[in-house]
Design a protein around this motif. Sequence first.
Motif, PDB file in Angstrom:
ATOM      1  N   LEU A   1       0.848  -1.195   0.000  1.00 56.79           N
ATOM      2  CA  LEU A   1       0.000   0.000   0.000  1.00 56.79           C
ATOM      3  C   LEU A   1       0.886   1.249   0.000  1.00 56.79           C
ATOM      4  N   PRO A   2       0.589   2.240  -0.813  1.00 58.03           N
ATOM      5  CA  PRO A   2       1.420   3.453  -0.825  1.00 58.03           C
ATOM      6  C   PRO A   2       1.435   4.142   0.537  1.00 58.03           C
ATOM      7  N   GLU A   3       0.324   4.082   1.268  1.00 58.01           N
ATOM      8  CA  GLU A   3       0.275   4.700   2.600  1.00 58.01           C
ATOM      9  C   GLU A   3       1.252   4.015   3.549  1.00 58.01           C
ATOM     10  N   THR A   4       1.350   2.681   3.446  1.00 54.01           N
ATOM     11  CA  THR A   4       2.265   1.938   4.314  1.00 54.01           C
ATOM     12  C   THR A   4       3.706   2.316   4.020  1.00 54.01           C
ATOM     13  N   ASP A   5       4.049   2.450   2.756  1.00 56.20           N
ATOM     14  CA  ASP A   5       5.421   2.802   2.389  1.00 56.20           C
ATOM     15  C   ASP A   5       5.786   4.195   2.905  1.00 56.20           C
ATOM     16  N   ARG A   6       4.851   5.155   2.773  1.00 57.38           N
ATOM     17  CA  ARG A   6       5.132   6.511   3.257  1.00 57.38           C
ATOM     18  C   ARG A   6       5.317   6.525   4.778  1.00 57.38           C
ATOM     19  N   ILE A   7       4.439   5.835   5.478  1.00 52.07           N
ATOM     20  CA  ILE A   7       4.520   5.812   6.941  1.00 52.07           C
ATOM     21  C   ILE A   7       5.810   5.125   7.390  1.00 52.07           C
ATOM     22  N   PHE A   8       6.203   4.072   6.660  1.00 49.68           N
ATOM     23  CA  PHE A   8       7.428   3.359   7.030  1.00 49.68           C
ATOM     24  C   PHE A   8       8.646   4.274   6.912  1.00 49.68           C
ATOM     25  N   GLN A   9       8.712   5.057   5.860  1.00 52.68           N
ATOM     26  CA  GLN A   9       9.840   5.966   5.681  1.00 52.68           C
ATOM     27  C   GLN A   9       9.894   6.991   6.824  1.00 52.68           C
ATOM     28  N   GLU A  10       8.735   7.474   7.239  1.00 51.44           N
ATOM     29  CA  GLU A  10       8.695   8.427   8.357  1.00 51.44           C
ATOM     30  C   GLU A  10       9.059   7.736   9.668  1.00 51.44           C
ATOM     31  N   MET A  11       8.651   6.474   9.804  1.00 54.90           N
ATOM     32  CA  MET A  11       8.972   5.727  11.017  1.00 54.90           C
ATOM     33  C   MET A  11      10.481   5.528  11.150  1.00 54.90           C
ATOM     34  N   VAL A  12      11.132   5.171  10.054  1.00 54.11           N
ATOM     35  CA  VAL A  12      12.588   4.974  10.074  1.00 54.11           C
ATOM     36  C   VAL A  12      13.285   6.259  10.498  1.00 54.11           C
ATOM     37  N   ALA A  13      12.770   7.396  10.051  1.00 52.56           N
ATOM     38  CA  ALA A  13      13.377   8.694  10.400  1.00 52.56           C
ATOM     39  C   ALA A  13      13.264   8.985  11.891  1.00 52.56           C
ATOM     40  N   LEU A  14      12.256   8.400  12.553  1.00 54.04           N
ATOM     41  CA  LEU A  14      12.076   8.609  13.989  1.00 54.04           C
ATOM     42  C   LEU A  14      12.893   7.642  14.839  1.00 54.04           C
ATOM     43  N   CYS A  15      13.473   6.612  14.217  1.00 50.85           N
ATOM     44  CA  CYS A  15      14.228   5.602  14.961  1.00 50.85           C
ATOM     45  C   CYS A  15      15.677   6.042  15.161  1.00 50.85           C
ATOM     46  N   ASP A  16      16.261   5.600  16.262  1.00 55.36           N
ATOM     47  CA  ASP A  16      17.668   5.897  16.540  1.00 55.36           C
ATOM     48  C   ASP A  16      18.597   5.081  15.662  1.00 55.36           C
ATOM     49  N   GLU A  17      18.090   3.953  15.177  1.00 57.04           N
ATOM     50  CA  GLU A  17      18.854   3.088  14.266  1.00 57.04           C
ATOM     51  C   GLU A  17      17.867   2.340  13.388  1.00 57.04           C
ATOM     52  N   THR A  18      18.339   1.704  12.337  1.00 60.30           N
ATOM     53  CA  THR A  18      17.442   1.025  11.400  1.00 60.30           C
ATOM     54  C   THR A  18      16.708  -0.119  12.091  1.00 60.30           C
ATOM     55  N   PRO A  19      15.358  -0.142  12.012  1.00 48.95           N
ATOM     56  CA  PRO A  19      14.625  -1.243  12.638  1.00 48.95           C
ATOM     57  C   PRO A  19      14.904  -2.571  11.950  1.00 48.95           C
ATOM     58  N   THR A  20      14.753  -3.651  12.700  1.00 49.71           N
ATOM     59  CA  THR A  20      14.908  -4.994  12.137  1.00 49.71           C
ATOM     60  C   THR A  20      13.542  -5.672  12.078  1.00 49.71           C
ATOM     61  N   PHE A  21      13.396  -6.569  11.103  1.00 55.56           N
ATOM     62  CA  PHE A  21      12.119  -7.248  10.874  1.00 55.56           C
ATOM     63  C   PHE A  21      12.325  -8.755  10.983  1.00 55.56           C
ATOM     64  N   THR A  22      11.389  -9.415  11.654  1.00 58.83           N
ATOM     65  CA  THR A  22      11.375 -10.881  11.724  1.00 58.83           C
ATOM     66  C   THR A  22      10.024 -11.359  11.229  1.00 58.83           C
ATOM     67  N   ASP A  23      10.026 -12.207  10.194  1.00 59.77           N
ATOM     68  CA  ASP A  23       8.791 -12.731   9.611  1.00 59.77           C
ATOM     69  C   ASP A  23       8.532 -14.131  10.155  1.00 59.77           C
ATOM     70  N   LEU A  24       7.326 -14.346  10.685  1.00 53.93           N
ATOM     71  CA  LEU A  24       6.999 -15.611  11.340  1.00 53.93           C
ATOM     72  C   LEU A  24       5.712 -16.201  10.784  1.00 53.93           C
ATOM     73  N   ASP A  25       5.751 -17.471  10.384  1.00 57.20           N
ATOM     74  CA  ASP A  25       4.536 -18.239  10.133  1.00 57.20           C
ATOM     75  C   ASP A  25       4.097 -18.835  11.468  1.00 57.20           C
ATOM     76  N   VAL A  26       2.841 -18.592  11.852  1.00 54.31           N
ATOM     77  CA  VAL A  26       2.346 -19.082  13.136  1.00 54.31           C
ATOM     78  C   VAL A  26       2.062 -20.578  13.030  1.00 54.31           C
ATOM     79  N   VAL A  27       2.739 -21.376  13.830  1.00 53.19           N
ATOM     80  CA  VAL A  27       2.561 -22.832  13.792  1.00 53.19           C
ATOM     81  C   VAL A  27       1.762 -23.336  14.994  1.00 53.19           C
TER      82      VAL A  27
END
Length: 230
Positions: A67-93
């Motif tokens: 979603l374009p809204e998600t991409d814009r918000i993510f860029q602003e979120m990164v700017a508010l972080c002290d360092e680059t956030p990390t992502f972990t993708d999980l399939d719920v078992v």
Amino acid sequence: MTFVQLIDCRTSRFDEMNRLMDRWVEQTKGKRTATHDIIGKDRSDSAHFIEIVEFPSYEDAMRNSNLPETDRIFQEMVALCDETPTFTDLDVVRDEQLNVLAARAFFGAMGKMAPERIGDHLTDDYVDHDPSYPQPVQGVAGVREQYAGWRAAFDFTFRIDDQMAQEDQVCTRWTWVARHKGEFLGIPATGQDVSMQGMTWQRFRDGRICESRWLYDRAGLLEQLGVLGQ
């Protein structure tokens, strides 16, 4: 398969990030595919946050990310972080809603367990709201007496028809099936097979029920016992 994404970040500007998330929720209304979003703060590090976002599937998560809204918000979120956030993708078992299981155990035991065991399911300060009683029943002892009366009057079981859970609350829609074997509200035993449908809202604390609110068709039960409708 349910999919969960963990976003691990550090920020000293959480209030701004919180407002940013509110804006994302508003801008993606009717578009986003996320079903649940939780943000937790590290108790030992006030600048460390983990966001947990749940989706029905990985494919739904990817649609949300695109979603374009998600991409814009993510860029602003990164700017508010002290360092680059990390992502972990999980399939719920495995996904256990523990309060739902506790509610199921309670209804499964009702009618079978001895009255002295009902406290196994309840907190010491348990409160029971039943429309048949003028005041809420306070404490385990009062509920034990109440349950013993029903058990003396009926052989009964509960069938769970549906359940919904939210935070510390579980709502159970049930069918009660019984045989009238002893005096009930002054009505001598009839041997009649009876049933009721109802719902119970319950609140849980530390795996035990601390409050219940019952709703059921008592008039219909009395009609089946031959007291009403004659």
